[in-house]
Scaffold this motif. Structure first.
Motif, mmCIF file in Angstrom:
data_model
loop_
_atom_site.group_PDB
_atom_site.id
_atom_site.type_symbol
_atom_site.label_atom_id
_atom_site.label_comp_id
_atom_site.label_asym_id
_atom_site.label_seq_id
_atom_site.Cartn_x
_atom_site.Cartn_y
_atom_site.Cartn_z
ATOM 1 N N GLU A 1 0.803 -1.218 0.000
ATOM 2 C CA GLU A 1 0.000 0.000 0.000
ATOM 3 C C GLU A 1 0.840 1.275 0.000
ATOM 4 O OE1 GLU A 1 -3.698 2.005 2.505
ATOM 5 O OE2 GLU A 1 -3.175 -0.107 2.785
ATOM 6 N N PRO A 2 1.969 1.339 0.744
ATOM 7 C CA PRO A 2 2.790 2.550 0.680
ATOM 8 C C PRO A 2 3.262 2.877 -0.735
ATOM 9 C CG PRO A 2 3.391 1.281 2.608
ATOM 10 C CD PRO A 2 2.442 0.428 1.810
ATOM 11 N N ALA A 3 3.630 1.844 -1.506
ATOM 12 C CA ALA A 3 4.057 2.081 -2.884
ATOM 13 C C ALA A 3 2.904 2.627 -3.712
ATOM 14 C CB ALA A 3 4.590 0.782 -3.500
ATOM 15 N N ALA A 4 1.707 2.085 -3.499
ATOM 16 C CA ALA A 4 0.539 2.575 -4.220
ATOM 17 C C ALA A 4 0.218 4.016 -3.803
ATOM 18 C CB ALA A 4 -0.660 1.664 -3.950
ATOM 19 N N SER A 5 0.410 4.320 -2.520
ATOM 20 C CA SER A 5 0.137 5.676 -2.034
ATOM 21 C C SER A 5 1.079 6.687 -2.672
ATOM 22 C CB SER A 5 0.272 5.728 -0.512
ATOM 23 O OG SER A 5 -0.712 4.924 0.115
ATOM 24 N N ARG A 6 2.338 6.307 -2.859
ATOM 25 C CA ARG A 6 3.290 7.212 -3.504
ATOM 26 C C ARG A 6 2.881 7.472 -4.951
ATOM 27 N NH1 ARG A 6 6.851 4.122 -0.282
ATOM 28 N NH2 ARG A 6 7.321 2.693 -2.008
ATOM 29 N N ALA A 7 2.425 6.418 -5.635
ATOM 30 C CA ALA A 7 1.975 6.582 -7.020
ATOM 31 C C ALA A 7 0.738 7.469 -7.076
ATOM 32 C CB ALA A 7 1.684 5.214 -7.637
ATOM 33 N N ARG A 8 -0.160 7.271 -6.142
ATOM 34 C CA ARG A 8 -1.372 8.083 -6.115
ATOM 35 C C ARG A 8 -1.034 9.564 -5.927
ATOM 36 N NH1 ARG A 8 -4.760 10.302 -2.360
ATOM 37 N NH2 ARG A 8 -6.980 10.402 -2.920
ATOM 38 N N GLY A 9 0.023 9.836 -5.135
ATOM 39 C CA GLY A 9 0.427 11.215 -4.947
ATOM 40 C C GLY A 9 0.858 11.890 -6.235
ATOM 41 N N THR A 10 1.359 11.091 -7.165
ATOM 42 C CA THR A 10 1.786 11.617 -8.470
ATOM 43 C C THR A 10 0.660 11.624 -9.487
ATOM 44 O OG1 THR A 10 4.056 10.840 -8.113
ATOM 45 C CG2 THR A 10 3.403 11.294 -10.401
#
Length: 209
Positions: A192-201
């Motif tokens: 989920e943290p990796a997905a959250s970083r992508a969502r931020g972009t």
């Protein structure tokens, strides 16, 4: 006068007058962590369509009134729920991706597609039970099963253009046909943290694969 007319028109879009009295269930907890699997709520649901079709939901994706989704005032976005129509016995599983309803005495608004499955198009409202099936943006036990849903399009060529844009940003991207729409998703991601970083972009919202 113009503002009053606009508010009146919007109220007509959201629903029809209540046909029954909503349940006396307690107000949902304000702390999102309390919406555990199995949490339930009963009351009156309605459905919403125009003029919200095609607009951004609270989760950031495009609202498709003929898709399967729901709006709730406090359940965390991305939470999967089951909705049981207590009047007809019909049930459907869907995701909360928007906020509402804004009509007093109602606990849930569903898309027109969900309302059709629940057999509540004609009445406009129904007595329902909401049951939480999964917490917001859960990571699958097998891992690598979290994606970021970027947008939905009616035309595949538009979805392909968006997919290429996501790919140029350095993310794996794909198109998922869903009913009459095409979803553009980034991922899957390992956690989920990796997905959250992508969502931020990229924007959009995180969901289970």
């Amino acid at each position: 006068m113009a503002l009053a007319a606009a508010l009146s028109a919007q109220a007509c879009v959201w629903s029809v007058p209540l046909a029954t009295t909503p349940s006396a269930d307690p107000t949902p907890p304000a702390d999102p962590s309390l919406y555990a699997v199995g949490w339930t709520q009963t009351g009156i649901a309605s459905w919403y369509g125009e003029p919200f079709h095609g607009r951004a939901t609270a989760a950031g994706n495009t609202y498709d009134m003929d898709g399967i989704s729901a709006a709730h005032r406090t359940i965390p976005l991305g939470t999967r729920i089951r909705v049981d129509n207590l009047d007809t016995g019909r049930s459907i599983d869907l995701e909360v991706n928007d906020r509402g309803p804004f009509v007093p005495g109602r606990i849930l608004d569903v898309s027109r597609g969900a309302a059709r499955a629940l057999e509540m198009i004609g009445p406009g409202t129904a007595r329902v039970r909401i049951t939480v099936l999964g917490t917001a943006t859960p990571v699958s036990a097998r891992g690598g099963c979290v994606v970021v849903q970027i947008a939905s399009f009616q035309e595949r060529r538009n979805a392909e253009a968006k997919r290429q844009e996501v790919a140029r940003a350095g993310f794996e991207a794909s198109i998922e046909p869903h009913q009459d729409m095409y979803r553009v998703v980034a991922g899957p991601f390992e956690d989920e943290p990796a997905a959250s970083r992508a969502r931020g972009t990229l924007g959009g919202f995180i969901r289970r694969c």
